[in-house]
Design a protein around this motif. Structure first.
Motif, PDB file in Angstrom:
ATOM      1  N   LEU A  12       4.201   2.274  -7.315  1.00  0.00           N
ATOM      2  CA  LEU A  12       4.120   2.596  -5.893  1.00  0.00           C
ATOM      3  C   LEU A  12       3.581   1.404  -5.096  1.00  0.00           C
ATOM      4  O   LEU A  12       4.092   1.074  -4.026  1.00  0.00           O
ATOM      5  N   ALA A  13       2.569   0.733  -5.613  1.00  0.00           N
ATOM      6  CA  ALA A  13       1.989  -0.439  -4.942  1.00  0.00           C
ATOM      7  C   ALA A  13       3.012  -1.566  -4.827  1.00  0.00           C
ATOM      8  O   ALA A  13       3.044  -2.295  -3.836  1.00  0.00           O
ATOM      9  N   ALA A  14       3.871  -1.713  -5.810  1.00  0.00           N
ATOM     10  CA  ALA A  14       4.889  -2.768  -5.772  1.00  0.00           C
ATOM     11  C   ALA A  14       5.914  -2.518  -4.673  1.00  0.00           C
ATOM     12  O   ALA A  14       6.510  -3.457  -4.143  1.00  0.00           O
ATOM     13  N   LEU A  15       6.128  -1.266  -4.315  1.00  0.00           N
ATOM     14  CA  LEU A  15       7.091  -0.927  -3.267  1.00  0.00           C
ATOM     15  C   LEU A  15       6.517  -1.038  -1.860  1.00  0.00           C
ATOM     16  O   LEU A  15       7.257  -1.118  -0.889  1.00  0.00           O
ATOM     17  N   ALA A  16       5.203  -1.057  -1.751  1.00  0.00           N
ATOM     18  CA  ALA A  16       4.564  -1.105  -0.432  1.00  0.00           C
ATOM     19  C   ALA A  16       4.787  -2.464   0.214  1.00  0.00           C
ATOM     20  O   ALA A  16       4.810  -3.484  -0.472  1.00  0.00           O
ATOM     21  N   PRO A  17       4.968  -2.495   1.538  1.00  0.00           N
ATOM     22  CA  PRO A  17       5.128  -3.782   2.210  1.00  0.00           C
ATOM     23  C   PRO A  17       3.838  -4.579   2.116  1.00  0.00           C
ATOM     24  O   PRO A  17       2.746  -4.010   2.058  1.00  0.00           O
ATOM     25  N   PRO A  18       3.932  -5.926   2.096  1.00  0.00           N
ATOM     26  CA  PRO A  18       2.713  -6.722   2.013  1.00  0.00           C
ATOM     27  C   PRO A  18       1.861  -6.541   3.261  1.00  0.00           C
ATOM     28  O   PRO A  18       2.381  -6.332   4.355  1.00  0.00           O
ATOM     29  N   ALA A  19       0.567  -6.587   3.075  1.00  0.00           N
ATOM     30  CA  ALA A  19      -0.351  -6.469   4.212  1.00  0.00           C
ATOM     31  C   ALA A  19      -0.205  -7.692   5.101  1.00  0.00           C
ATOM     32  O   ALA A  19       0.084  -8.788   4.631  1.00  0.00           O
ATOM     33  N   ALA A  20      -0.379  -7.504   6.388  1.00  0.00           N
ATOM     34  CA  ALA A  20      -0.310  -8.623   7.318  1.00  0.00           C
ATOM     35  C   ALA A  20      -1.436  -9.602   6.992  1.00  0.00           C
ATOM     36  O   ALA A  20      -2.546  -9.199   6.681  1.00  0.00           O
ATOM     37  N   ALA A  21      -1.096 -10.864   7.047  1.00  0.00           N
ATOM     38  CA  ALA A  21      -2.090 -11.896   6.752  1.00  0.00           C
ATOM     39  C   ALA A  21      -3.130 -11.916   7.863  1.00  0.00           C
ATOM     40  O   ALA A  21      -2.804 -11.835   9.037  1.00  0.00           O
ATOM     41  N   GLU A  22      -4.361 -12.012   7.458  1.00  0.00           N
ATOM     42  CA  GLU A  22      -5.461 -11.989   8.416  1.00  0.00           C
ATOM     43  C   GLU A  22      -5.738 -13.385   8.956  1.00  0.00           C
ATOM     44  O   GLU A  22      -5.783 -14.346   8.209  1.00  0.00           O
ATOM     45  N   SER A 114      -1.017 -17.077  20.780  1.00  0.00           N
ATOM     46  CA  SER A 114       0.169 -17.857  20.440  1.00  0.00           C
ATOM     47  C   SER A 114       0.521 -17.765  18.950  1.00  0.00           C
ATOM     48  O   SER A 114       1.629 -18.124  18.559  1.00  0.00           O
ATOM     49  N   HIS A 115      -0.396 -17.266  18.139  1.00  0.00           N
ATOM     50  CA  HIS A 115      -0.136 -17.149  16.704  1.00  0.00           C
ATOM     51  C   HIS A 115      -0.221 -15.714  16.195  1.00  0.00           C
ATOM     52  O   HIS A 115      -0.213 -15.497  14.986  1.00  0.00           O
ATOM     53  N   ALA A 116      -0.289 -14.757  17.098  1.00  0.00           N
ATOM     54  CA  ALA A 116      -0.360 -13.346  16.693  1.00  0.00           C
ATOM     55  C   ALA A 116       1.004 -12.901  16.188  1.00  0.00           C
ATOM     56  O   ALA A 116       2.042 -13.288  16.734  1.00  0.00           O
ATOM     57  N   GLU A 117       0.979 -12.101  15.131  1.00  0.00           N
ATOM     58  CA  GLU A 117       2.226 -11.531  14.621  1.00  0.00           C
ATOM     59  C   GLU A 117       2.564 -10.313  15.450  1.00  0.00           C
ATOM     60  O   GLU A 117       1.697  -9.506  15.776  1.00  0.00           O
TER      61      GLU A 117
END
Length: 128
Positions: A12-22, A114-117
């Motif tokens: 299940l963890a492998a299918l989850a989208p990656p967390a946004a980089a902080e 300017s660098h916010a996702e």
């Protein structure tokens, strides 16, 4: 029971989208720096309570090092304070020096913005 559930949780963890980089705001400083002290008096107590502080939490570093492993800077900071915005340890931009409270807030807000996702929910719908 754990041995039965663990493989399922890993899959299940492998299918989850990656967390946004902080993002983080690194503050390079040194002892005896008048402008660093002034920043700590004027901005330091309130920075963590602001939108900027939430978007890019502050991490203080000595300009002489040591630096965190994996930190990828465009160049080594030469002046204190130097504020470097990073994501996953990679430099996105910087502010050299402390121009005073009034200018700092605008500069750091522009740098972060300017660098916010952009979250998926704010992206334009192609069918509109």
């Amino acid at each position: 029971m754990y041995r039965l559930i663990a493989p399922f949780l890993l899959a299940l963890a492998a299918l989850a989208p990656p967390a946004a980089a902080e993002m983080r705001l690194l503050m390079f400083e040194q002892a005896g720096c008048h402008w660093c002290e002034r920043w700590h008096e004027e901005i330091g107590p309130i920075y963590p309570k602001t939108a900027e502080g939430a978007a890019a939490p502050l991490k203080r570093l000595n300009i002489a090092g040591p630096y965190p492993e994996g930190l990828d800077l465009a160049s080594r900071p030469q002046f204190t304070p130097t504020f470097v915005l990073v994501r996953d340890g990679r430099e996105l931009g910087r502010i050299e020096g402390y121009p005073g409270e009034d200018f700092f807030w605008g500069l750091v807000a522009d740098l972060i913005e300017s660098h916010a996702e952009t979250p998926d929910t704010e992206r334009e719908d192609p069918q509109s």
